[in-house]
Motif scaffolding. Structure first.
Motif, PDB file in Angstrom:
ATOM      1  N   ILE A   1     104.692  70.010 -11.652  1.00 51.33           N
ATOM      2  CA  ILE A   1     103.291  69.900 -12.054  1.00 51.33           C
ATOM      3  C   ILE A   1     103.010  68.423 -12.323  1.00 51.33           C
ATOM      4  CG2 ILE A   1     101.534  70.556 -13.742  1.00 51.33           C
ATOM      5  CD1 ILE A   1     103.029  73.154 -14.192  1.00 51.33           C
ATOM      6  N   LYS A   2     102.310  67.805 -11.416  1.00 56.97           N
ATOM      7  CA  LYS A   2     101.993  66.387 -11.560  1.00 56.97           C
ATOM      8  C   LYS A   2     101.037  66.183 -12.739  1.00 56.97           C
ATOM      9  CE  LYS A   2     104.165  64.920  -7.814  1.00 56.97           C
ATOM     10  NZ  LYS A   2     105.264  63.923  -7.850  1.00 56.97           N
ATOM     11  N   VAL A   3     101.200  65.050 -13.403  1.00 57.18           N
ATOM     12  CA  VAL A   3     100.353  64.736 -14.553  1.00 57.18           C
ATOM     13  C   VAL A   3      99.787  63.328 -14.382  1.00 57.18           C
ATOM     14  CG1 VAL A   3     100.201  64.546 -17.056  1.00 57.18           C
ATOM     15  CG2 VAL A   3     101.846  66.138 -16.035  1.00 57.18           C
ATOM     16  N   THR A   4      98.474  63.233 -14.457  1.00 58.46           N
ATOM     17  CA  THR A   4      97.806  61.932 -14.512  1.00 58.46           C
ATOM     18  C   THR A   4      96.864  61.937 -15.706  1.00 58.46           C
ATOM     19  OG1 THR A   4      95.885  62.562 -13.167  1.00 58.46           O
ATOM     20  CG2 THR A   4      97.874  61.826 -11.981  1.00 58.46           C
ATOM     21  N   LYS A   5      96.319  60.789 -15.995  1.00 59.42           N
ATOM     22  CA  LYS A   5      95.377  60.696 -17.104  1.00 59.42           C
ATOM     23  C   LYS A   5      94.206  61.642 -16.910  1.00 59.42           C
ATOM     24  CE  LYS A   5      92.491  57.372 -19.621  1.00 59.42           C
ATOM     25  NZ  LYS A   5      92.044  55.942 -19.699  1.00 59.42           N
ATOM     26  N   ASP A   6      93.756  61.780 -15.672  1.00 60.60           N
ATOM     27  CA  ASP A   6      92.587  62.607 -15.387  1.00 60.60           C
ATOM     28  C   ASP A   6      92.909  64.096 -15.297  1.00 60.60           C
ATOM     29  OD1 ASP A   6      91.005  60.318 -15.278  1.00 60.60           O
ATOM     30  OD2 ASP A   6      91.354  60.041 -13.125  1.00 60.60           O
ATOM     31  N   THR A   7      94.181  64.435 -15.034  1.00 60.10           N
ATOM     32  CA  THR A   7      94.539  65.847 -14.844  1.00 60.10           C
ATOM     33  C   THR A   7      95.403  66.401 -15.968  1.00 60.10           C
ATOM     34  OG1 THR A   7      96.559  65.322 -13.586  1.00 60.10           O
ATOM     35  CG2 THR A   7      94.475  65.510 -12.343  1.00 60.10           C
ATOM     36  N   LYS A   8      95.529  65.679 -17.046  1.00 58.09           N
ATOM     37  CA  LYS A   8      96.453  66.074 -18.122  1.00 58.09           C
ATOM     38  C   LYS A   8      96.116  67.456 -18.684  1.00 58.09           C
ATOM     39  CE  LYS A   8      98.485  64.380 -22.435  1.00 58.09           C
ATOM     40  NZ  LYS A   8      99.853  64.233 -21.897  1.00 58.09           N
ATOM     41  N   ALA A   9      94.852  67.703 -18.971  1.00 58.90           N
ATOM     42  CA  ALA A   9      94.455  68.994 -19.544  1.00 58.90           C
ATOM     43  C   ALA A   9      94.752  70.133 -18.581  1.00 58.90           C
ATOM     44  CB  ALA A   9      92.971  68.978 -19.906  1.00 58.90           C
ATOM     45  N   GLU A  10      94.454  69.925 -17.306  1.00 56.90           N
ATOM     46  CA  GLU A  10      94.721  70.949 -16.294  1.00 56.90           C
ATOM     47  C   GLU A  10      96.223  71.184 -16.150  1.00 56.90           C
ATOM     48  OE1 GLU A  10      94.183  71.617 -11.468  1.00 56.90           O
ATOM     49  OE2 GLU A  10      93.107  69.995 -12.492  1.00 56.90           O
ATOM     50  N   ALA A  11      97.008  70.095 -16.163  1.00 55.62           N
ATOM     51  CA  ALA A  11      98.461  70.225 -16.034  1.00 55.62           C
ATOM     52  C   ALA A  11      99.045  70.991 -17.217  1.00 55.62           C
ATOM     53  CB  ALA A  11      99.095  68.839 -15.933  1.00 55.62           C
ATOM     54  N   GLU A  12      98.580  70.697 -18.411  1.00 55.22           N
ATOM     55  CA  GLU A  12      99.095  71.391 -19.587  1.00 55.22           C
ATOM     56  C   GLU A  12      98.712  72.869 -19.573  1.00 55.22           C
ATOM     57  OE1 GLU A  12      99.694  67.958 -22.970  1.00 55.22           O
ATOM     58  OE2 GLU A  12      97.980  69.321 -23.162  1.00 55.22           O
ATOM     59  N   ALA A  13      97.547  73.171 -19.050  1.00 51.29           N
ATOM     60  CA  ALA A  13      97.151  74.578 -18.929  1.00 51.29           C
ATOM     61  C   ALA A  13      98.088  75.313 -17.973  1.00 51.29           C
ATOM     62  CB  ALA A  13      95.709  74.675 -18.445  1.00 51.29           C
ATOM     63  N   GLN A  14      98.476  74.652 -16.886  1.00 50.27           N
ATOM     64  CA  GLN A  14      99.418  75.260 -15.938  1.00 50.27           C
ATOM     65  C   GLN A  14     100.790  75.448 -16.588  1.00 50.27           C
ATOM     66  OE1 GLN A  14      99.483  73.519 -11.906  1.00 50.27           O
ATOM     67  NE2 GLN A  14      97.625  72.416 -12.473  1.00 50.27           N
ATOM     68  N   ILE A  15     101.239  74.450 -17.333  1.00 49.34           N
ATOM     69  CA  ILE A  15     102.531  74.559 -18.009  1.00 49.34           C
ATOM     70  C   ILE A  15     102.512  75.711 -19.006  1.00 49.34           C
ATOM     71  CG2 ILE A  15     104.119  73.412 -19.614  1.00 49.34           C
ATOM     72  CD1 ILE A  15     103.242  70.752 -18.317  1.00 49.34           C
ATOM     73  N   HIS A  16     101.427  75.797 -19.764  1.00 48.96           N
ATOM     74  CA  HIS A  16     101.313  76.869 -20.751  1.00 48.96           C
ATOM     75  C   HIS A  16     101.348  78.239 -20.079  1.00 48.96           C
ATOM     76  CE1 HIS A  16     100.161  78.878 -24.458  1.00 48.96           C
ATOM     77  NE2 HIS A  16      99.190  79.477 -23.801  1.00 48.96           N
ATOM     78  N   GLU A  17     100.698  78.349 -18.953  1.00 53.21           N
ATOM     79  CA  GLU A  17     100.673  79.627 -18.238  1.00 53.21           C
ATOM     80  C   GLU A  17     102.063  79.994 -17.720  1.00 53.21           C
ATOM     81  OE1 GLU A  17      98.371  81.776 -14.447  1.00 53.21           O
ATOM     82  OE2 GLU A  17      97.910  79.710 -15.036  1.00 53.21           O
ATOM     83  N   ILE A  18     102.775  79.024 -17.159  1.00 48.56           N
ATOM     84  CA  ILE A  18     104.117  79.286 -16.639  1.00 48.56           C
ATOM     85  C   ILE A  18     105.078  79.638 -17.762  1.00 48.56           C
ATOM     86  CG2 ILE A  18     106.143  78.162 -15.597  1.00 48.56           C
ATOM     87  CD1 ILE A  18     104.229  76.676 -13.769  1.00 48.56           C
ATOM     88  N   MET A  19     104.946  78.949 -18.885  1.00 49.31           N
ATOM     89  CA  MET A  19     105.896  79.114 -19.978  1.00 49.31           C
ATOM     90  C   MET A  19     105.519  80.232 -20.945  1.00 49.31           C
ATOM     91  SD  MET A  19     108.324  77.097 -19.352  1.00 49.31           S
ATOM     92  CE  MET A  19     108.834  75.548 -18.618  1.00 49.31           C
ATOM     93  N   ALA A  20     104.371  80.841 -20.774  1.00 50.57           N
ATOM     94  CA  ALA A  20     103.962  81.928 -21.668  1.00 50.57           C
ATOM     95  C   ALA A  20     105.035  83.010 -21.699  1.00 50.57           C
ATOM     96  CB  ALA A  20     102.634  82.516 -21.201  1.00 50.57           C
TER      97      ALA A  20
END
Length: 286
Positions: free
Chosen positions: A145-164
């Motif tokens: 899951i790539k993380v940039t300044k502009d996509t940080k919130a989206e990336a964290e949402a994906q991480i949270h979903e995978i790790m739920a």
């Protein structure tokens, strides 16, 4: 202890006379056998009391709910305890976040593969592709899951979903700062390895900071993650002596050995219900 009938109690309450007798007496009347008991009080009188007790009791799975309710009614309520009852057979699920450095992650995967970490490692997420082969070689799913300044919130949402569904997240040198919104969803359920002996050298490139400072000791710190960077409750630390002859690369190489062992110990203690968080400190019954 790994039997289906092994359970653990973690207890925090105001210290007063009779706590040990009340807990041990309760377990005795339930037909339980205490196999380990650790305790600590912050003051000789009037402090805070902490206990970890491990015990065996017949038909734990069938009796667990009634055992918990009975303990709440007869002991915990009377002493105003904060407490949790867990069973050794409840195998905790663990997710790992990592970037490019592999040493801390590989130590966890190696120990897990040999039965030295009592958990199920469900997934490894990275912001880089580099470690895919290493992770998948252990038979564990790997997602980038790539993380940039502009996509940080989206990336964290994906991480949270995978790790739920996981009980714990481990940052095995994940070189991204988690947002306070993400951390709040995982209270005291994220362990980070920081490559310095906190509170020294907070933030980025601590080995360079240590070299510039001319330190004679380097270390590593495993701590729970909070919204404040590198300020969460410390679980485990260790150090190694160094000299003026060490370069930054030397410090980093030696430090990585410290990191891998410190993180593995902290994760294991969490999995074995040996850690009680109290304010910004931990009580670790190791």
């Amino acid at each position: 202890m790994t039997t289906a009938n092994t359970a653990r109690l973690l207890i925090t309450c105001a210290d007063r006379s009779g706590i040990v007798q009340a807990v041990s007496g309760f377990l005795y009347h339930q037909g339980a056998n205490i196999t380990a008991l650790d305790q600590y009080a912050t003051e000789a009188q009037g402090g805070t009391y902490f206990m970890r007790v491990e015990f065996e009791v017949n038909q734990l799975a069938a009796r667990r709910e009634s055992l918990s309710q009975s303990f709440a009614d007869t002991v915990a309520g009377r002493y105003e305890m904060t407490w949790q009852l867990s069973a050794v057979s409840d195998i905790k699920k663990v997710g790992i976040l990592v970037s490019k450095y592999d040493h801390a992650m590989l130590e966890l995967l190696w120990r897990h593969a040999r039965g030295l970490l009592p958990c199920e490692i469900t997934h490894v997420v990275s912001n880089h592709e580099d470690l895919r082969d290493a992770v998948e070689g252990f038979g564990i799913p790997f997602t980038v899951i790539k993380v940039t300044k502009d996509t940080k919130a989206e990336a964290e949402a994906q991480i949270h979903e995978i790790m739920a569904g996981n009980d714990l997240l481990v940052l095995a040198r994940y070189m991204q700062i988690l947002s306070s919104d993400f951390v709040e969803k995982w209270p005291m359920k994220v362990i980070n390895i920081h490559h310095s002996f906190l509170p020294a050298f907070v933030g980025a490139d601590p080995y360079r900071q240590a070299y510039d400072k001319g330190v004679k000791l380097i270390g590593a710190t495993a701590h729970y993650v909070t919204a404040e960077l590198d300020q969460g409750p410390i679980i485990e630390q260790d150090v190694e002596r160094v000299s003026h002859r060490y370069s930054v690369a030397d410090l980093r190489e030696l430090g990585e050995d410290v990191e891998r062992n410190v993180l593995a110990r902290a994760v294991r203690w969490h999995l074995e219900d040996r850690v009680i968080v109290h304010g910004n400190k931990t009580i670790v019954f190791d």
